[in-house]
Design a protein around this motif. Structure first.
Motif, mmCIF file in Angstrom:
data_model
loop_
_atom_site.group_PDB
_atom_site.id
_atom_site.type_symbol
_atom_site.label_atom_id
_atom_site.label_comp_id
_atom_site.label_asym_id
_atom_site.label_seq_id
_atom_site.Cartn_x
_atom_site.Cartn_y
_atom_site.Cartn_z
ATOM 1 N N ALA A 197 24.803 35.784 -40.424
ATOM 2 C CA ALA A 197 25.656 35.342 -39.324
ATOM 3 C C ALA A 197 25.290 36.118 -38.071
ATOM 4 C CB ALA A 197 27.129 35.547 -39.658
ATOM 5 N N ALA A 198 25.504 35.498 -36.914
ATOM 6 C CA ALA A 198 25.207 36.148 -35.638
ATOM 7 C C ALA A 198 26.200 35.687 -34.590
ATOM 8 C CB ALA A 198 23.781 35.834 -35.183
ATOM 9 N N VAL A 199 26.510 36.586 -33.660
ATOM 10 C CA VAL A 199 27.397 36.294 -32.536
ATOM 11 C C VAL A 199 26.777 36.893 -31.281
ATOM 12 C CG1 VAL A 199 29.677 36.683 -31.511
ATOM 13 C CG2 VAL A 199 29.472 36.252 -33.972
ATOM 14 N N SER A 200 26.829 36.154 -30.182
ATOM 15 C CA SER A 200 26.345 36.645 -28.898
ATOM 16 C C SER A 200 27.385 36.342 -27.837
ATOM 17 C CB SER A 200 25.008 35.983 -28.539
ATOM 18 O OG SER A 200 24.505 36.486 -27.312
ATOM 19 N N ASP A 201 27.634 37.300 -26.939
ATOM 20 C CA ASP A 201 28.650 37.141 -25.912
ATOM 21 C C ASP A 201 28.134 37.669 -24.579
ATOM 22 O OD1 ASP A 201 31.800 36.562 -25.745
ATOM 23 O OD2 ASP A 201 31.311 38.200 -24.390
ATOM 24 N N ARG A 202 28.570 37.014 -23.497
ATOM 25 C CA ARG A 202 28.138 37.403 -22.159
ATOM 26 C C ARG A 202 28.602 38.795 -21.779
ATOM 27 N NH1 ARG A 202 31.009 34.208 -17.587
ATOM 28 N NH2 ARG A 202 32.393 36.012 -17.720
ATOM 29 N N GLY A 203 29.699 39.259 -22.357
ATOM 30 C CA GLY A 203 30.268 40.531 -21.944
ATOM 31 C C GLY A 203 31.179 40.357 -20.746
ATOM 32 N N LEU A 204 31.621 41.475 -20.184
ATOM 33 C CA LEU A 204 32.627 41.439 -19.124
ATOM 34 C C LEU A 204 32.072 41.655 -17.729
ATOM 35 C CD1 LEU A 204 35.391 43.564 -20.907
ATOM 36 C CD2 LEU A 204 34.978 41.093 -21.033
ATOM 37 N N ARG A 205 30.801 42.052 -17.604
ATOM 38 C CA ARG A 205 30.282 42.404 -16.293
ATOM 39 C C ARG A 205 29.113 41.534 -15.838
ATOM 40 N NH1 ARG A 205 32.088 47.588 -14.845
ATOM 41 N NH2 ARG A 205 34.098 47.886 -15.860
ATOM 42 N N HIS A 206 28.520 40.779 -16.727
ATOM 43 C CA HIS A 206 27.362 39.959 -16.368
ATOM 44 C C HIS A 206 27.782 38.542 -16.013
ATOM 45 C CE1 HIS A 206 23.513 42.141 -17.318
ATOM 46 N NE2 HIS A 206 24.410 42.987 -17.783
ATOM 47 N N HIS A 207 27.027 37.910 -15.126
ATOM 48 C CA HIS A 207 27.354 36.542 -14.739
ATOM 49 C C HIS A 207 26.771 35.509 -15.685
ATOM 50 C CE1 HIS A 207 23.299 36.885 -13.097
ATOM 51 N NE2 HIS A 207 23.263 35.582 -12.936
ATOM 52 N N ARG A 208 25.883 35.931 -16.606
ATOM 53 C CA ARG A 208 25.322 35.009 -17.591
ATOM 54 C C ARG A 208 24.886 35.828 -18.799
ATOM 55 N NH1 ARG A 208 19.444 33.488 -14.807
ATOM 56 N NH2 ARG A 208 18.664 35.642 -14.658
ATOM 57 N N ASN A 209 24.659 35.139 -19.898
ATOM 58 C CA ASN A 209 24.192 35.781 -21.122
ATOM 59 C C ASN A 209 22.677 35.683 -21.179
ATOM 60 O OD1 ASN A 209 23.855 36.897 -23.636
ATOM 61 N ND2 ASN A 209 25.094 35.396 -24.727
ATOM 62 N N GLU A 210 22.003 36.824 -21.121
ATOM 63 C CA GLU A 210 20.544 36.860 -21.156
ATOM 64 C C GLU A 210 20.016 37.242 -22.533
ATOM 65 O OE1 GLU A 210 19.826 39.567 -17.964
ATOM 66 O OE2 GLU A 210 20.382 38.108 -16.423
ATOM 67 N N ASP A 211 20.917 37.351 -23.519
ATOM 68 C CA ASP A 211 20.520 37.579 -24.905
ATOM 69 C C ASP A 211 20.301 36.241 -25.597
ATOM 70 O OD1 ASP A 211 20.903 40.249 -24.425
ATOM 71 O OD2 ASP A 211 22.643 40.474 -25.739
#
Length: 461
Positions: A197-211
């Motif tokens: 399983a995997a989860v990816s999130d933009r986080g709280l400070r970035h304007h986009r998810n680069e992962d």
């Protein structure tokens, strides 16, 4: 602390990466005392694939034939029987066949030919008001990432606004109640594939998810299962980092899932996967001339990569950059371990004996990476290693958006739920939530692979 090696003069300053002339005692750019720096040994920890340092089966074993002579570890003791070891007792090998350092000891590293900072200061706003859904409690009706849904729903429902949690989202992606634009598809992604399983999130400070990530399963020639996870982190100071991470994760995963069923040794397959990912990112730099005219100062797309292959008895890891892999045993009385070494300024300072680990990672240059995938990378140096744990556990594959908030193996083990083997998706959500609770300053991506892999049926995903 590993002993420093005697070798030829440094080619780049360990402090600022400025090129050096032969015989220089001090860096002409920053004044660094070069006599205090210990350079890496001349034999690099990785080799080109054609050297044959990593054995590659010529063909899948025939029915009834003897198994190929892999995995490489552990070695047999003098009695002729297999020696059982804890994962931390078995450092594995890099792709050149040399052992990795024991836990807590830095790996000798070659002074970087270049240093790349993940992002320029002030390049992004301090806070973005609208964030992706909290991964620990998915919003009802929120779309999952492409692929198999993480949790099957009884019936399709209309998407609910992540801002007001009440309004319906229209076809244009806006809430009909409060008018907020909804997160983009990559702002929050979740996926399960068999036991992975995997989860990816933009986080709280970035304007986009680069992962980006890719997970899947394969069946080896002997019928045993293998699980694959690849996690990539786009370099924010580069052009189109989100495209780089997506291209790299897809290319590496596709290579692994194609090579493993053919009987390619997992460590060799990982090496080939990193090379394929590098080529995919390099291809992004071949943009039309008109595009370069409008943005002549833009550099090439770039990202880091970390990946793992788990079979019924072997764990193989590979990486370029500063994303990491941790081993956490199911029996928490056994020690956890970090299985990778960062390609970063901080790691070089510690390896050279110039700073303690605490001092290096407290420095503002700590996360400047010295290895990455991209057309402007000085050279590609894939790192690979193999392990054979003697007990069940969980392999944590993550970007620095997570390990910044759980840096040591012990901290990562404490943050990982104890039922991670039975509930990998839930546990991945918890780890992402741990990073968000800590500040969420970066994109956060984590993949979890239980070890050993239990059979999940034929085929691959």
């Amino acid at each position: 602390m590993s002993q420093m090696h005697q070798q030829a003069a440094l080619t780049n300053c360990p402090s600022c990466a400025e090129p050096l002339e032969s015989g220089d005692r001090f860096c002409g750019a920053c004044g660094f005392d070069l006599s205090a720096a210990a350079a890496a040994p001349s034999d690099t920890p990785t080799v080109a694939m054609h050297t044959g340092a990593v054995p590659r089966p010529s063909a899948p074993a025939e029915d009834g034939a003897a198994d190929e002579a892999w995995p490489l570890a552990p070695q047999s003791d003098s009695s002729g029987g297999a020696r059982m070891q804890r994962p931390t007792d078995l450092p594995g090998t890099d792709s050149g066949g040399s052992p990795l350092p024991a836990q807590g000891q830095p790996a000798p590293q070659q002074p970087g030919a270049g240093v790349r900072f993940d992002r320029a200061a002030g390049s992004e706003p301090e806070e973005y008001p609208l964030q992706a859904p909290d991964p620990r409690g998915p919003v009802p009706g929120a779309p999952d990432a492409p692929g198999t849904p993480a949790e099957p729903a009884a019936a399709p429902t209309a998407a609910v606004c992540v801002a007001c949690r009440a309004g319906r989202v229209d076809d244009d992606g806006y809430c009909e109640n409060c008018g907020h634009a909804q997160p983009r598809e990559r702002d929050h992604m979740e996926r399960e594939s068999g036991p992975v399983a995997a989860v990816s999130d933009r986080g709280l400070r970035h304007h986009r998810n680069e992962d980006a990530f890719a997970i899947g399963n394969a069946v080896l020639p002997d019928g045993s299962p293998a699980a694959v996870a690849v996690v990539c982190d786009g370099v924010s100071s580069a052009t189109r980092p989100d495209e780089a991470s997506l291209a790299a994760s897809r290319a590496a995963s596709a290579t692994l899932l194609e090579a493993l069923p053919r009987g390619v040794h997992p460590q060799q397959a990982m090496h080939e996967a990193i090379v394929a990912a590098a080529r995919a990112v390099d291809a992004l730099a071949e943009e039309p001339a008109a595009g370069r005219e409008h943005s002549p100062q833009q550099n090439s797309p770039a990202c880091t990569l970390v990946g793992a292959v788990v079979t019924a008895g072997l764990l193989v890891v590979g990486w370029v950059g500063d994303s990491r892999i941790y081993w956490v045993p199911v029996d928490r009385s056994a020690p956890p371990a970090r299985l990778t070494e960062d390609d970063s300024w901080a790691a070089q300072m510690v390896a050279a004996g110039l700073m303690s680990e605490a001092q290096a990672y407290a420095d503002e240059r700590a996360h400047a990476i010295t290895g990455w995938l991209g057309a402007d990378a000085y050279e590609l140096e894939p790192h690979t290693a193999s392990f054979k744990p003697d007990r069940p556990g969980v392999v944590v594959v993550c970007t620095d958006g997570l390990w910044n908030y759980a840096e040591t193996a012990e901290e990562m083990a404490e943050a990982l739920p104890r039922d991670a083997v039975e509930r990998p998706l839930h546990s991945a959500r918890v780890l992402v939530g741990h990073a968000l609770d800590g500040g969420g300053h970066d994109n956060v991506t984590v993949a979890l692979l239980p070890f050993p892999v239990a059979p999940q049926g034929a085929g691959s995903a």
